[in-house]
Write a protein that holds these residues in place. Sequence first.
Motif, PDB file in Angstrom:
ATOM      1  N   VAL A  74       0.783  -1.420   0.063  1.00 46.81           N
ATOM      2  CA  VAL A  74       0.039  -0.007  -0.104  1.00 46.81           C
ATOM      3  C   VAL A  74       0.981   1.342  -0.055  1.00 46.81           C
ATOM      4  CG1 VAL A  74      -1.805   1.349   1.227  1.00 46.81           C
ATOM      5  CG2 VAL A  74      -1.973  -1.053   1.187  1.00 46.81           C
ATOM      6  N   TRP A  75       1.959   1.138   0.910  1.00 49.75           N
ATOM      7  CA  TRP A  75       2.958   2.496   0.800  1.00 49.75           C
ATOM      8  C   TRP A  75       3.438   2.609  -0.346  1.00 49.75           C
ATOM      9  CZ3 TRP A  75       8.322   2.271   1.722  1.00 49.75           C
ATOM     10  CH2 TRP A  75       8.980   3.557   2.108  1.00 49.75           C
ATOM     11  N   GLY A  76       3.867   1.720  -0.920  1.00 51.55           N
ATOM     12  CA  GLY A  76       4.571   1.616  -2.245  1.00 51.55           C
ATOM     13  C   GLY A  76       3.640   2.345  -3.407  1.00 51.55           C
ATOM     14  N   ARG A  77       2.603   1.820  -3.269  1.00 46.40           N
ATOM     15  CA  ARG A  77       1.678   2.354  -4.254  1.00 46.40           C
ATOM     16  C   ARG A  77       1.286   3.785  -4.166  1.00 46.40           C
ATOM     17  NH1 ARG A  77      -0.173   3.891  -8.175  1.00 46.40           N
ATOM     18  NH2 ARG A  77      -1.814   3.311  -9.617  1.00 46.40           N
ATOM     19  N   LEU A  78       1.145   4.231  -2.812  1.00 45.34           N
ATOM     20  CA  LEU A  78       0.878   5.662  -2.711  1.00 45.34           C
ATOM     21  C   LEU A  78       1.919   6.475  -2.972  1.00 45.34           C
ATOM     22  CD1 LEU A  78      -0.730   5.073   0.853  1.00 45.34           C
ATOM     23  CD2 LEU A  78      -2.003   5.808  -1.162  1.00 45.34           C
ATOM     24  N   LYS A  79       3.058   6.149  -2.998  1.00 44.49           N
ATOM     25  CA  LYS A  79       4.292   6.932  -3.514  1.00 44.49           C
ATOM     26  C   LYS A  79       4.245   7.144  -5.067  1.00 44.49           C
ATOM     27  CE  LYS A  79       7.567   4.660  -1.541  1.00 44.49           C
ATOM     28  NZ  LYS A  79       8.859   4.538  -1.197  1.00 44.49           N
ATOM     29  N   ALA A  80       3.513   6.084  -5.885  1.00 42.85           N
ATOM     30  CA  ALA A  80       3.559   6.294  -7.241  1.00 42.85           C
ATOM     31  C   ALA A  80       2.314   7.097  -7.648  1.00 42.85           C
ATOM     32  CB  ALA A  80       3.637   4.669  -7.793  1.00 42.85           C
ATOM     33  N   LYS A  81       2.409   7.426  -9.059  1.00 37.45           N
ATOM     34  CA  LYS A  81       1.158   8.053  -9.723  1.00 37.45           C
ATOM     35  C   LYS A  81      -0.053   7.251  -9.606  1.00 37.45           C
ATOM     36  CE  LYS A  81       4.038  10.296 -13.459  1.00 37.45           C
ATOM     37  NZ  LYS A  81       4.322  10.334 -14.709  1.00 37.45           N
ATOM     38  N   PRO A  82      -1.231   7.923  -9.424  1.00 40.54           N
ATOM     39  CA  PRO A  82      -1.240   9.519  -9.361  1.00 40.54           C
ATOM     40  C   PRO A  82      -1.353  10.068  -8.051  1.00 40.54           C
ATOM     41  CG  PRO A  82      -3.605   8.366  -9.409  1.00 40.54           C
ATOM     42  CD  PRO A  82      -2.584   7.313  -9.252  1.00 40.54           C
ATOM     43  N   PHE A  83      -1.174   9.114  -7.155  1.00 39.21           N
ATOM     44  CA  PHE A  83      -0.829   9.909  -5.665  1.00 39.21           C
ATOM     45  C   PHE A  83       0.261  10.653  -5.386  1.00 39.21           C
ATOM     46  CE2 PHE A  83      -2.975   5.567  -5.440  1.00 39.21           C
ATOM     47  CZ  PHE A  83      -4.282   5.976  -5.185  1.00 39.21           C
ATOM     48  N   ASN A  84       1.309  10.240  -6.052  1.00 38.50           N
ATOM     49  CA  ASN A  84       2.646  11.061  -5.754  1.00 38.50           C
ATOM     50  C   ASN A  84       2.922  11.377  -4.445  1.00 38.50           C
ATOM     51  OD1 ASN A  84       3.200  10.811  -8.925  1.00 38.50           O
ATOM     52  ND2 ASN A  84       1.390  12.439  -9.041  1.00 38.50           N
ATOM     53  N   LEU A  85       2.817  10.427  -3.626  1.00 38.60           N
ATOM     54  CA  LEU A  85       3.150  10.737  -2.204  1.00 38.60           C
ATOM     55  C   LEU A  85       4.829  10.403  -1.836  1.00 38.60           C
ATOM     56  CD1 LEU A  85       0.126   9.835  -0.279  1.00 38.60           C
ATOM     57  CD2 LEU A  85       0.728  11.874  -0.911  1.00 38.60           C
ATOM     58  N   GLY A  86       5.577  10.252  -2.996  1.00 41.36           N
ATOM     59  CA  GLY A  86       6.945   9.752  -2.596  1.00 41.36           C
ATOM     60  C   GLY A  86       7.928  11.021  -3.146  1.00 41.36           C
ATOM     61  N   THR A  87       7.329  12.218  -3.292  1.00 40.68           N
ATOM     62  CA  THR A  87       8.262  13.155  -3.868  1.00 40.68           C
ATOM     63  C   THR A  87       8.991  14.163  -3.001  1.00 40.68           C
ATOM     64  OG1 THR A  87       6.254  14.785  -3.832  1.00 40.68           O
ATOM     65  CG2 THR A  87       6.497  13.799  -5.847  1.00 40.68           C
ATOM     66  N   THR A  88       8.507  13.842  -1.823  1.00 37.68           N
ATOM     67  CA  THR A  88       9.497  14.868  -0.461  1.00 37.68           C
ATOM     68  C   THR A  88       9.133  13.831   0.726  1.00 37.68           C
ATOM     69  OG1 THR A  88       7.235  16.046   0.433  1.00 37.68           O
ATOM     70  CG2 THR A  88       8.552  17.116  -1.387  1.00 37.68           C
ATOM     71  N   GLN A  89      10.022  14.176   1.602  1.00 38.30           N
ATOM     72  CA  GLN A  89      10.161  13.360   2.696  1.00 38.30           C
ATOM     73  C   GLN A  89       8.743  13.535   3.782  1.00 38.30           C
ATOM     74  OE1 GLN A  89      12.412  10.924   3.357  1.00 38.30           O
ATOM     75  NE2 GLN A  89      11.133  10.359   4.865  1.00 38.30           N
ATOM     76  N   ASN A  90       8.312  14.765   3.595  1.00 35.25           N
ATOM     77  CA  ASN A  90       7.033  14.872   4.296  1.00 35.25           C
ATOM     78  C   ASN A  90       5.813  14.227   3.696  1.00 35.25           C
ATOM     79  OD1 ASN A  90       8.133  16.785   6.263  1.00 35.25           O
ATOM     80  ND2 ASN A  90       7.675  18.475   4.995  1.00 35.25           N
ATOM     81  N   ARG A  91       5.743  14.042   2.380  1.00 37.37           N
ATOM     82  CA  ARG A  91       4.899  13.500   1.657  1.00 37.37           C
ATOM     83  C   ARG A  91       4.613  11.986   1.739  1.00 37.37           C
ATOM     84  NH1 ARG A  91       1.261  15.982  -1.985  1.00 37.37           N
ATOM     85  NH2 ARG A  91       1.172  14.181  -3.258  1.00 37.37           N
ATOM     86  N   ILE A  92       5.965  11.247   2.123  1.00 38.44           N
ATOM     87  CA  ILE A  92       6.323  10.035   2.436  1.00 38.44           C
ATOM     88  C   ILE A  92       5.801   9.750   3.900  1.00 38.44           C
ATOM     89  CG2 ILE A  92       8.093   8.337   2.794  1.00 38.44           C
ATOM     90  CD1 ILE A  92       9.541   9.517   0.758  1.00 38.44           C
TER      91      ILE A  92
END
Length: 440
Positions: free
Chosen positions: A148-166
């Motif tokens: 789940v964590w890995g999928r959220l970091k990818a498109k279209p969620f893009n939660l892997g772009t900064t440490q805070n978004r991670i």
Amino acid sequence: MKTNHNQKKEIIKLFHKMDSKSDFLNLLNYSKSLIYGNKTFPFTEKQLNFYINIERVKNSKETHTYKTFEIKKKSGKLRTIHAPIKGLKEFQKCLNIILSIIYQPHKSAYGFVNGKSIVDNAQKHVGKNYVYNIDLKDFFPSVDAKRVWGRLKAKPFNLGTTQNRIQIANMIKAICCTPMKVERFIENEWTTITIPVLPQGAATSPILTNAICERLDIQLTGLSKRFRLDYSRYADDITFSSMHNTYNNEKGEQELIYQKESSFDTELRRIISSQNFHINEKKVRLQKKGYKQEVTGLLVNEKVNTPNHYIKEIRQWIYFLESKDFEKAYELFLKKYVKNKGELNIAKPNMFMVIEGKLLYLKMVKGENNATYLKLRSRFDKLVEAKTPSKTNYLAVNIESDLVFEEKVSSYGNTKDFDTIIETIFKEGLEKAMNLYTSK
């Protein structure tokens, strides 16, 4: 619930801009205001901190955020449901709205997709010579928190772009996953381990599994085109259909498509395995024309239809009410109801509510102008007026039942939306598809 264009636009803007816990909390509260209006009490940071506590999620003995119960499967075995308590349920409900706006499932996905239903899924396979069904084993619990964590970091969620978004991805993972005993295929054998996974019963599990299955849907769509088949997926229920069952393989030899170890079967199993899912071998079946063909509990031989036993049961229960006093009619109804569902863990079901739910399902499948539906509806409406016990409004939910219902079942959104209700406890035959509605 339905959101308008401006509300969706605002959620998308806030989601892509958020870069802190405070931003995430503000977005959750905006979603909550869409559900309950501006007069609702907003979530607090203290509440959010409790549900995103990673150590709490890792602790397999922690159970007070979920309640567990079982429902009978079509096979007679039991399916375990992990239903979140009210506080966590509210977070998941609001988060589900957000995630469902950010992510649009693949066109081949039909389960828990806005604007699609179990009928749409079945319609794709009507009138085919061959209908091939497979079922994925332990669908929701197959997806662990890391995935789940890995999928959220990818498109279209893009939660892997900064440490805070991670870190926000971590928060979402914690809200949506819970430790469970699950089976994993390790070193060529099934082993039971305890890890955080997506529970069946959380409002967020369907949208996240659809996102996780995007690559699976892409590859299986490609496979279907290669063999000139039609493909759809309703949660863990995968269906292929076609007018033909032969294929010339790479050697120029003709082989049966749906045969075990054929080129199609080999590639299908490779794709499913590569996406960390497993086929439930007991539910693999090829249905040929001339015999009953079903897709997610609906007949697809000539048109989408309910099995005869479904209508027969409604007709029988209405007859009980027409020909007997209410107490005797209810006694006969309850005997059959308990036989189908096993011992009830909730207050006794409201017979009128059960029949109402089945009629609504029949209406959805056959259409509001269908003669069978209209006749049964007319008979039932006359009974409601004449036979409903004076102290009971059959459409009013029994208080005791409602309290237990709220504790035991997550609604995947607005429980007043019938399409959502029938899709909550999915694909367990028509009776099970109505479980959420009739349990109230």
